[in-house]
Write a protein that holds these residues in place. Structure first.
Motif, PDB file in Angstrom:
ATOM      1  N   LEU A 135     -51.972 -83.197  32.456  1.00 42.17           N
ATOM      2  CA  LEU A 135     -50.902 -82.204  32.346  1.00 42.17           C
ATOM      3  C   LEU A 135     -50.831 -81.348  33.611  1.00 42.17           C
ATOM      4  N   ALA A 136     -52.001 -81.020  34.157  1.00 39.64           N
ATOM      5  CA  ALA A 136     -52.024 -80.249  35.405  1.00 39.64           C
ATOM      6  C   ALA A 136     -51.393 -81.050  36.541  1.00 39.64           C
ATOM      7  N   GLY A 137     -51.681 -82.346  36.571  1.00 40.18           N
ATOM      8  CA  GLY A 137     -51.092 -83.194  37.599  1.00 40.18           C
ATOM      9  C   GLY A 137     -49.587 -83.301  37.467  1.00 40.18           C
ATOM     10  N   LEU A 138     -49.107 -83.457  36.239  1.00 43.63           N
ATOM     11  CA  LEU A 138     -47.664 -83.534  36.004  1.00 43.63           C
ATOM     12  C   LEU A 138     -46.970 -82.215  36.326  1.00 43.63           C
ATOM     13  N   ALA A 139     -47.673 -81.121  36.141  1.00 45.97           N
ATOM     14  CA  ALA A 139     -47.092 -79.808  36.411  1.00 45.97           C
ATOM     15  C   ALA A 139     -46.758 -79.643  37.892  1.00 45.97           C
ATOM     16  N   THR A 140     -47.451 -80.373  38.758  1.00 43.54           N
ATOM     17  CA  THR A 140     -47.173 -80.247  40.188  1.00 43.54           C
ATOM     18  C   THR A 140     -45.810 -80.808  40.559  1.00 43.54           C
ATOM     19  N   MET A 198     -53.923 -92.719  30.068  1.00 44.33           N
ATOM     20  CA  MET A 198     -53.210 -91.456  30.291  1.00 44.33           C
ATOM     21  C   MET A 198     -52.823 -91.284  31.759  1.00 44.33           C
ATOM     22  N   VAL A 199     -53.733 -91.607  32.655  1.00 45.55           N
ATOM     23  CA  VAL A 199     -53.436 -91.472  34.089  1.00 45.55           C
ATOM     24  C   VAL A 199     -52.349 -92.464  34.500  1.00 45.55           C
ATOM     25  N   ALA A 200     -52.407 -93.683  33.962  1.00 45.22           N
ATOM     26  CA  ALA A 200     -51.382 -94.682  34.281  1.00 45.22           C
ATOM     27  C   ALA A 200     -50.009 -94.230  33.806  1.00 45.22           C
ATOM     28  N   LEU A 236     -54.003 -88.200  41.902  1.00 48.03           N
ATOM     29  CA  LEU A 236     -54.861 -89.142  41.189  1.00 48.03           C
ATOM     30  C   LEU A 236     -56.259 -88.565  41.019  1.00 48.03           C
ATOM     31  N   PHE A 237     -56.778 -87.919  42.074  1.00 49.93           N
ATOM     32  CA  PHE A 237     -58.115 -87.336  41.985  1.00 49.93           C
ATOM     33  C   PHE A 237     -58.161 -86.192  40.974  1.00 49.93           C
ATOM     34  N   VAL A 238     -57.041 -85.500  40.831  1.00 50.40           N
ATOM     35  CA  VAL A 238     -56.976 -84.414  39.840  1.00 50.40           C
ATOM     36  C   VAL A 238     -56.905 -84.998  38.428  1.00 50.40           C
ATOM     37  N   MET A 239     -55.943 -85.876  38.189  1.00 51.45           N
ATOM     38  CA  MET A 239     -55.753 -86.425  36.843  1.00 51.45           C
ATOM     39  C   MET A 239     -56.926 -87.303  36.423  1.00 51.45           C
ATOM     40  N   GLY A 240     -57.525 -87.992  37.391  1.00 58.25           N
ATOM     41  CA  GLY A 240     -58.695 -88.818  37.091  1.00 58.25           C
ATOM     42  C   GLY A 240     -59.985 -88.053  37.315  1.00 58.25           C
TER      43      GLY A 240
END
Length: 361
Positions: free
Chosen positions: A352-357, A208-210, A291-295
């Protein structure tokens, strides 16, 4: 290779120009990696079983894990084979970013392979000594960071970009960039390795992160999208989307065999390589904080180990029943599939939070 072949054929038939689109090649790369993993997987599992290269379960681990004794491991090699083949097939091999992320990933894979080899084939229960393993990781991480510094063409490529804020980018300088990138790569590699303790627990968050990092790579490599979304534009980095897609496809193919109850484990050869892949891609697209957020699951697992060790050394008491934290929940009575799926759900939310940024500025 197929990308270059399509370019040559396009001179004779315009229909082949469709393969110049990154999005199509990314889809084909993911499907190719998935197919290779599904085809090669059964053969690899049989070979590992025949050679009795199986998991050694620790006596002090959860009792539910004792039944996993002997399950084939080093299956992470399957992921790397599928990723390499698909990357060579569908990426633009003249792109330097593709070669750097691939080289760093496979360097960490070789370190993990040697560690697994010592444990499972030679019979050395401790594997590669920690100091030598960390030294090898440091060399590979620093080499990747230096390579990226050498090809950096804009100040954006060596600055730390803070998400959400429009114009906050902290210049790291050459030394700062190399050291910070090294820490991200090596730290993420070991974080994924710590997370790899349950069937499918590490691979799905990595997939998912990748996939999300692939979206950032595509946007960062496109000047128009990068300018609109107010993210750093790094010329040529869009091709890294192909690499990310191969990780997604290969990871899903491996999950087919690694899902509970697992037929094969990835071992250090897979965990160290996947973590390094996520780390180097995040550095390339200048999204280390994201990365730290999504991971977050990887971060949580690592922090739980650090807190457990610190607490025991300082007070003689443990904070968790067992670390990493997924074992804590197992010992609290959660069934293994429940722990796995809930950690997956957390990762979905964080990704999803990371993508929202991308849009929240």
């Amino acid at each position: 290779m197929l990308y270059r072949l399509a370019e040559l054929l396009a001179q004779h038939y315009s229909g082949f120009r469709v393969f110049s689109y990154l999005t199509l090649r990314a889809i084909l790369a993911a499907l190719s990696a998935l197919s290779i993993a599904l085809i090669v997987g059964p053969w690899m599992i049989r070979r590992l079983t025949e050679r009795q290269i199986g998991q050694n379960v620790r006596d002090f681990g959860p009792e539910s894990h004792l039944k996993k004794q002997g399950t084939p491991t080093m299956g992470g090699a399957l992921i790397l084979v599928a990723m390499l083949a698909s990357t060579l097939l569908w990426s633009d091999l003249s792109n330097r970013y593709v070669w750097i992320v691939t080289a760093v990933t496979f360097a960490f894979g070789l370190i993990g392979f040697y560690d697994d080899y010592l444990k499972l084939v030679v019979g050395n229960s401790k594997g590669l000594a920690a100091r030598w393993k960390y030294l090898a990781q440091s060399v590979a991480g620093l080499a990747g960071a230096l390579a990226l510094l050498c090809i950096a063409s804009t100040p954006e490529a060596t600055s730390l970009h803070v998400p959400v804020f429009k114009d906050v980018a902290l210049p790291l300088g050459s030394v700062g960039f190399v050291l910070f990138s090294y820490l991200v790569i090596v730290g993420t590699s070991n974080a994924v390795n710590l997370t790899d303790g349950l069937d499918g627990l590490a691979i799905m968050p990595a997939v998912m992160v990748a996939g999300a990092l692939g979206v950032f790579a595509y946007a960062s490599g496109n000047a128009i999208f990068a300018n609109y979304l107010l993210i750093p534009h790094v010329p040529g980095v869009g091709e890294v989307l192909i690499f990310c897609s191969t990780l997604v496809g290969a990871g899903l193919g491996f999950l087919w065999f690694n899902t509970y109850p697992a037929q094969v484990f990835m071992g250090d050869v897979g965990a160290l390589a996947l973590g390094a892949a996520l780390g180097i891609v995040a550095v390339v697209v200048r999204q280390e904080i994201i990365l730290f957020v999504m991971g977050g699951v990887f971060v949580l697992e690592t922090v739980s180990v650090m807190l457990q060790v610190a607490s025991f050394k300082l007070t003689g008491k443990r904070i968790f029943r067992m670390a990493p934290i997924h074992h804590h929940f197992e010992l609290k009575g959660w069934a293994e599939p429940k722990v796995i799926v809930r950690f997956w759900i957390i990762t979905v939310i964080l990704v999803l939070a990371g993508l929202a940024t991308l849009k929240v500025r």
